[in-house]
Scaffold this active site. Structure first.
Site, mmCIF file in Angstrom:
data_model
loop_
_atom_site.group_PDB
_atom_site.id
_atom_site.type_symbol
_atom_site.label_atom_id
_atom_site.label_comp_id
_atom_site.label_asym_id
_atom_site.label_seq_id
_atom_site.Cartn_x
_atom_site.Cartn_y
_atom_site.Cartn_z
ATOM 1 N N HIS A 4 0.832 -1.210 -0.098
ATOM 2 C CA HIS A 4 0.055 -0.027 0.105
ATOM 3 C C HIS A 4 0.899 1.208 -0.175
ATOM 4 C CE1 HIS A 4 -3.269 -2.761 1.107
ATOM 5 N NE2 HIS A 4 -2.389 -3.101 2.058
ATOM 6 N N SER A 15 15.763 20.058 -14.710
ATOM 7 C CA SER A 15 14.534 21.087 -14.685
ATOM 8 C C SER A 15 14.821 22.369 -15.182
ATOM 9 C CB SER A 15 14.075 20.975 -13.313
ATOM 10 O OG SER A 15 12.991 22.368 -13.384
#
Length: 482
Positions: free
Chosen positions: A156, A286
Site C-alpha cells: 500500500h 529542470s
C-alpha cells in the site's frame, strides 16, 4: 530548401527521435516493397518448377530488379489506378518487360500484402527478443549484486516487512521472463499465409495447374519455405485471421504493462533517494530548478508503455468486425497504426530500459537510514519474544511496548522527530534483561527471511536458462541519443 520542406511535414517521433535503425527499417517502404518483389519472385520460381511456362530469363530479370524500385513511378501509378498492389505490379513490370506477363500470376493482393505483414511481424520479434534478453541479463546481474542488501518493503506504499534490493528486482524479472516466453511463443506460432487466392480457396491456382491438387499444395509449401516459414495456415479467407494480430500485439501490450510497473517502482524509489536511473554529467533535470534529478528515462518508458497498452484495443476491434471472408476496413489502421507503432514503441521501451538497468545507482546509506527509521516498530515482536524467553510476561511486555510505540510515533508524526522507540526501550528498567540483545534483535539481515536464497535459486533455475539462446548478442550496449 529540402530540409525546410521536411520541417513542414509531420514526422512520427517514434522514428525521428527514438526508434532503432533496424526496427525503423523493418516497417519502412523499402523493406515492404522489396519484400513484395521477393514474394513475386518466389511465386514465379515455384510455378516454373511445377511446370508452368515461365522461363529462366524471366526469373533472372525479376531477380536483377528486386531492389531498384522507382518509388515516384509507383506513386504516379497508384494515383491513376487507386490500387497500391497493381501500382507496384506495373512499376515492376516496367523494368521487367520480359517477365511482365507472369508477375503476380494467380495471386491476389493479399498474397504480397498479408505475407509481407507476417514477415515483418516475425522479423520484428527477432529484433525485440535479443533486446528483452539483454534487459533481463542486466537486471539479473543487478539482482545478484544486491541479493542480500536489506531494504524496506512496501505494501500500500506503506513501510512493511524488510525485503532486499535484489529480491525486489526479481519481482520485476519474473514479469519480464513471462514476457520473454510470451513473445517467443507468439513469434514461433506465426505461420505464412502462403498462396491461397482471393477468398482462400486456391481456386485460381487449381485452374493454373489444371485441377492438380497436389501441385497446388506443393506450390504453397515451396513458397512458404522460400519465405523462411516452417508452416502456412491451412485455411484463410482472403486474409490471414486478424486474431493473429491480436495474439502478437497482446504479447507486446503485456510487456508494456510490465515495463510501466518496473519504471513506476524506479520513480517511487528515486523520490526516496534509494535508487536512481543513470544521470549524465551535463544532463539538466529542470529548466527552473537546477538541483533536480528527474527520472526522465523511467518517465519516458511509462509514457510509451501506456501508449503500447492502449494500442491493443485497435486489433481487438478490427478482428471483431471482419465480415465473412474479408473487409478492407482492416487495412489503413493496421498498416499505419497498430502493427508498426506497437513494435516501434516496444523497441524504444526496451532500448531505454536497457540503458536504465545498465546504470542503476543504489544508495545503501539512504536505504539504511530508512530502515533505522522504521525497524524499531517492526522489531517489537522480536523484543517481546526475547523478554518472554528471559522470564517476562507476554501481556505485560506487549502493553509496555504498545505505550512506548505510541509515544515514539507521536514524536515522529507530531514533532517531526526521529523514531526514538529504541532509546525509550533502553531507558525503561523493565527491559534490562535483554538490553545486551538489542543490537542482534535489530540487525536488518534477521528480517529479510529467505530473500537471498530465493534470488539465487530464481536466477539459476528460471532466468539464466532463458537467456542461453541469446548469449552471442549480450554485449551490445545502449547509448541513448535523446
Amino acid at each position: 530548401m529540402e530540409a525546410a520542406d521536411e520541417s513542414m511535414k509531420y514526422r512520427s517521433p517514434l522514428v525521428s527521435r527514438y526508434a532503432s535503425k533496424e526496427m525503423a527499417y523493418n516497417f519502412s517502404d523499402r523493406k515492404k516493397f522489396t519484400t513484395w518483389r521477393r514474394l513475386w519472385i518466389y511465386l514465379a520460381k515455384a510455378e516454373k518448377a511445377l511446370g508452368l511456362p515461365i522461363t529462366d530469363a524471366q526469373v533472372l530479370e525479376m531477380e536483377s530488379h528486386a531492389e531498384d524500385i522507382d518509388f515516384a513511378m509507383a506513386a504516379d501509378e497508384e494515383r491513376k489506378l487507386r490500387h497500391d498492389v497493381m501500382a507496384h505490379v506495373h512499376t515492376f513490370a516496367h523494368c521487367c518487360p520480359t517477365a511482365a506477363p507472369i508477375i503476380h500470376l494467380g495471386a491476389t493482393s493479399c498474397y504480397v500484402g498479408d505475407n509481407t505483414d507476417l514477415i515483418m511481424l516475425r522479423d520484428g520479434f527477432d529484433i525485440l527478443l535479443p533486446k528483452l534478453a539483454r534487459v533481463i541479463d542486466r537486471l539479473a546481474n543487478f539482482a545478484e549484486k544486491y541479493a542480500d542488501l536489506p531494504t524496506l518493503g512496501f505494501t500500500h506504499y506503506q513501510p512493511a516487512q524488510l525485503t532486499t534490493v535484489g529480491k525486489r528486482a526479481c519481482l520485476w524479472l519474473q514479469d519480464l521472463a513471462m514476457d520473454m516466453r510470451n513473445l517467443q511463443r507468439a513469434r514461433d506460432d506465426l505461420r505464412f499465409r502462403g498462396v491461397k487466392g482471393t477468398t482462400g480457396t486456391q481456386a485460381s491456382f487449381l485452374q493454373l495447374f489444371q485441377g492438380d491438387h497436389d501441385k497446388v499444395e506443393e506450390l504453397d509449401r515451396m513458397v512458404t519455405e522460400m519465405a523462411g516459414f516452417k508452416k502456412a495456415y491451412l485455411v484463410t479467407g482472403q486474409t490471414y485471421s486478424r486474431k493473429v494480430d491480436v495474439d502478437c500485439l497482446s504479447s507486446l501490450a503485456s510487456l508494456g504493462a510490465t515495463v510501466h510497473k518496473i519504471c513506476t517502482d524506479i520513480r517511487l524509489l528515486a523520490n526516496l533517494k534509494e535508487i536512481e536511473e543513470p544521470f549524465e554529467k551535463e544532463q539538466i533535470g529542470s529548466s527552473a530548478m537546477p538541483y533536480k534529478r528527474n527520472p526522465m528515462r523511467a518517465e519516458r518508458c511509462c509514457s510509451l508503455a501506456r501508449h503500447l497498452v492502449a494500442l491493443m484495443s485497435d486489433p481487438l476491434q478490427t478482428a471483431s468486425v471482419q465480415w465473412l471472408e474479408r473487409t478492407l476496413d482492416d487495412s489503413a489502421n493496421r498498416h499505419y497504426a497498430y502493427e508498426s507503432f506497437s513494435f516501434l514503441t516496444a523497441d524504444i521501451i526496451l532500448s531505454t530500459l536497457q540503458n536504465i538497468t545498465e546504470g542503476l545507482v543504489v544508495y545503501p546509506k539512504v536505504i539504511e537510514r530508512h530502515i533505522r527509521h522504521e525497524l524499531p516498530f517492526m522489531a517489537t515482536e522480536n523484543i517481546i519474544m526475547a523478554m518472554v524467553k528471559a522470564g517476562g510476561n507476554r501481556q505485560d511486555c506487549h502493553e509496555k511496548i504498545r505505550v512506548l510505540s505510541q509515544e515514539a510515533a507521536a514524536v515522529v508524526k507530531q514533532e517531526g522527530g526521529d523514531n526514538d522507540l529504541l532509546a525509550r526501550v533502553q531507558r525503561d528498567p523493565y527491559f534490562a534483561p535483554i538490553l545486551d540483545q538489542l543490537d542482534a534483535l535489530l540487525d536488518p539481515k534477521t528480517f529479510i527471511g529467505r530473500a537471498p536464497q530465493q534470488v539465487a535459486r530464481f536466477l539459476s533455475e528460471e532466468v539464466r536458462p532463458l537467456l542461453e539462446p541469446y548469449k552471442a548478442k549480450m554485449d551490445v550496449k545502449i547509448e541513448l541519443e535523446l
